[in-house]
Design an enzyme around this catalytic site. Structure first.
Site, PDB file in Angstrom:
ATOM      1  N   LYS A 195       0.856  -1.191   0.000  1.00  0.00           N
ATOM      2  CA  LYS A 195       0.000   0.000   0.000  1.00  0.00           C
ATOM      3  C   LYS A 195       0.889   1.236   0.000  1.00  0.00           C
ATOM      4  O   LYS A 195       1.457   1.622   1.024  1.00  0.00           O
ATOM      5  CB  LYS A 195      -0.933   0.047   1.218  1.00  0.00           C
ATOM      6  CG  LYS A 195      -2.008   1.110   0.994  1.00  0.00           C
ATOM      7  CD  LYS A 195      -2.524   1.747   2.248  1.00  0.00           C
ATOM      8  CE  LYS A 195      -1.856   2.993   2.692  1.00  0.00           C
ATOM      9  NZ  LYS A 195      -1.921   4.163   1.827  1.00  0.00           N
ATOM     10  N   GLU A 270       9.012   0.771  11.162  1.00  0.00           N
ATOM     11  CA  GLU A 270      10.058   1.795  10.950  1.00  0.00           C
ATOM     12  C   GLU A 270       9.365   3.130  11.132  1.00  0.00           C
ATOM     13  O   GLU A 270       8.583   3.551  10.275  1.00  0.00           O
ATOM     14  CB  GLU A 270      10.614   1.693   9.525  1.00  0.00           C
ATOM     15  CG  GLU A 270      11.427   0.450   9.264  1.00  0.00           C
ATOM     16  CD  GLU A 270      12.779   0.463   9.942  1.00  0.00           C
ATOM     17  OE1 GLU A 270      13.206   1.541  10.403  1.00  0.00           O
ATOM     18  OE2 GLU A 270      13.388  -0.606  10.040  1.00  0.00           O
ATOM     19  N   CYS A 304      13.093  10.450   7.959  1.00  0.00           N
ATOM     20  CA  CYS A 304      12.890   9.946   9.323  1.00  0.00           C
ATOM     21  C   CYS A 304      14.146  10.109  10.168  1.00  0.00           C
ATOM     22  O   CYS A 304      14.078  10.333  11.363  1.00  0.00           O
ATOM     23  CB  CYS A 304      12.476   8.484   9.265  1.00  0.00           C
ATOM     24  SG  CYS A 304      13.588   7.478   8.276  1.00  0.00           S
TER      25      CYS A 304
END
Ligand code: NAD
Length: 498
Positions: A195, A270, A304
């Site tokens: 997705k 994550e 991130c």
């Protein structure tokens, strides 16, 4: 601000013309509901393409296709045949590098030059590295002791695929994150439902074409587009999914864990970060300044692992603040397709509002912007590269992940105190230290509570290097051999020879 952008190539223009569909069982299919949604160019807010809007029914169809492929052709392929297919995905992706780069630049706002130099070549490398693994996923033979006649027993382990994997990803590195999920999952023999993030579905759709051309059997990779609350949540809760591999925010990570508890599917996460980047006075200061700017401003700060909290030893604090502010003020902010752009727009109006909200809160709590501090222009979702000083550890801009081009800088004198402050966060994804004293560098590296520590460098990610978070930055590790802890089950077999 740069305004002149190259036009998309004819291939990409043609690709964007047709509505983008899900990939289920090797077929392009529209949504069960018939609904679609639009994806936008964050440089100007214009619609780029229409995408099939998935729902639970589309997830059901994809899970059935993935299950069928798992029990069928994929499980019968030899490891070396799997290797060849995965390697070919990398080759084909490389041959269409320009299309992938353009789609990611258009969809996410990242500068095209960086997508060409970083995102797509790395995604290719990820497939190539992981293509080497199917033939090396070995078990072990293990001596048995806890029986009366140990010599009668022969025990060994084998590594088997976990099964059907749901891969849910974020928008900041669309094709790279897809590669991070698909390459190891396929190498281990799993089948996948991907997705993509709803903000950046385009490059995954092109990847669907490449996977089929590379010979990935029908149903081995399925792609269902749509919202997290519909498609992502349905995958996380689905009893036919054996594992969820998630990349996204810590907040949504918690939802995933909750949804996955029904069939206790395996979960790897994550998640977000608020990584400390520490400059000691004995560092190569020019290199540290350039490195600290790159640590936060690369990809508009939408990374991130971004070095969003900079700590500088007092003796060199003024010099480093001046240096990074100067870089911030001179970075070229502009349309993602303009050749000289270094900072593109943020991905969406929502992300722009979030980042501007943090800048307001920083100002209200007493921080000072020595570079940037606001929106750039009024078309597109651009934010000025921003350097904040006069911060306190309790401020929201220091505690929370901003996910934009905003760094806070604070001075320090005492290393113990520095490490307490640097580690005083719910996150633990990455950290960095700049010093010419290697003993100090390793000591500090040992004391960071983070999954990755860079010394005199930043953002070095490699398919062979484990990556993941301490604390609320995640569960498990991706990449390298560690990836296979997450994508395989270990079966122990014990034979009584007596
Ligand atoms: P997000 O958590 O909002 O969305 C990530 C994905 O989850 C999207 O595909 C979204 O549709 C889906 N989703 C949303 N709600 C869901 C739900 N209830 N159930 C299931 N799926 C759902 O994150 P984002 O805004 O797309 O990305 C930014 C975040 O991702 C940042 O926190 C960043 O640090 C993190 N990130 C982490 C890594 C890493 O490797 N650690 C890499 C990239 C991004």
């Amino acid at each position: 601000m740069t305004t002149t952008a190259a036009a998309p190539s004819p291939e990409v223009a043609a690709f964007l013309k047709n509505p983008i569909q899900h990939l289920v069982g090797g077929e392009n299919v529209s949504s069960a509901s018939g609904e679609a949604f639009a994806t936008f160019n964050p440089s100007n807010g214009n619609t780029l393409a229409q995408i099939a809007l998935g729902s639970g029914e589309d997830v059901d169809r994809a899970v059935s296709a993935a299950r069928k492929a798992l029990d069928g052709p994929w499980s019968r392929l030899s490891p070396s045949a799997r290797s060849k297919i995965i390697w070919r995905v990398g080759d084909l992706m490389e041959s269409r590098l320009e299309e992938f780069a353009l789609l990611d630049a258009l969809d996410s706002g990242k500068p095209l030059a960086y997508a060409q130099l970083v995102d797509v070549p790395l995604a290719v490398d990820w497939f190539r590295y992981m293509a080497g693994w199917p033939t090396k996923l070995e078990g072990t033979t293990i001596p048995v002791s806890a029986v009366a006649t140990p010599g009668d027993y022969f025990a060994y382990t084998v590594r088997e695929p976990v099964g059907v994997v749901g891969a849910v990803i974020a928008w900041n590195f669309p094709i790279l994150l897809a590669a991070w999920k698909l390459a190891p999952a396929l190498a281990a023999g799993n089948t996948v439902i991907l997705k993509p993030a709803e903000q950046t579905p385009l490059s995954a759709a092109l990847l669907g074409e490449v996977l089929r051309e590379a010979g990935v059997p029908d149903g081995v990779v399925n792609i269902v587009h749509g919202d997290g609350e519909q498609v992502g949540a349905a995958l996380a809760a689905h009893p036919g999914v054996d594992k969820i591999s998630f990349t996204g925010s810590t907040e949504v990570g918690r939802h995933i864990v909750g949804a996955a508890r029904g069939n206790l599917k395996k979960v790897t996460l994550e998640l977000g970060g608020k990584s400390p980047n520490v400059v000691f006075a004995d560092a190569d200061i020019d290199a540290a300044i350039a490195g600290a700017a790159n640590a936060i401003f690369f990809n508009q700060g939408e990374a991130c692992e971004a070095g969003s909290r900079l700590f500088v030893e007092s003796k060199v604090y003024d010099r480093v603040v001046t240096g990074i502010a100067e870089i911030a003020a001179n970075l070229k902010v502009g349309d993602s397709l303009a050749p000289d752009t270094q900072i593109g727009p943020l991905v969406s109006q929502k992300q722009l509002d979030t980042v501007l909200g943090y800048l307001d809160s920083g100002r209200a709590e007493g921080a000072t912007a020595v570079a940037g501090g606001g929106r750039k222009g009024d078309v597109g979702y651009f934010v000025e590269p921003t350097v904040l000083i006069d911060t306190k550890p309790t401020m929201r801009v220091v505690k929370e992940e901003i996910f934009g081009p905003v760094v806070t800088v604070a001075p320090f004198d005492d290393t113990d105190e520095l490490l307490r402050t640097a580690n005083d966060t719910e996150y633990g994804l990455a950290a960095a230290v700049w010093t010419s004293n290697l003993a100090k560098a390793h000591n500090v590296a040992a004391r960071f509570k983070a999954g990755t520590v860079w010394i005199n460098s930043y953002h070095i990610l490699d398919p062979a290097l484990p990556f993941g978070g301490y604390k609320q930055s995640g569960w498990g590790r991706e990449h390298g051999s560690s990836a296979f802890d997450a994508y395989t089950e270990t079966k122990t077999v014990i034979l009584n020879k007596g």
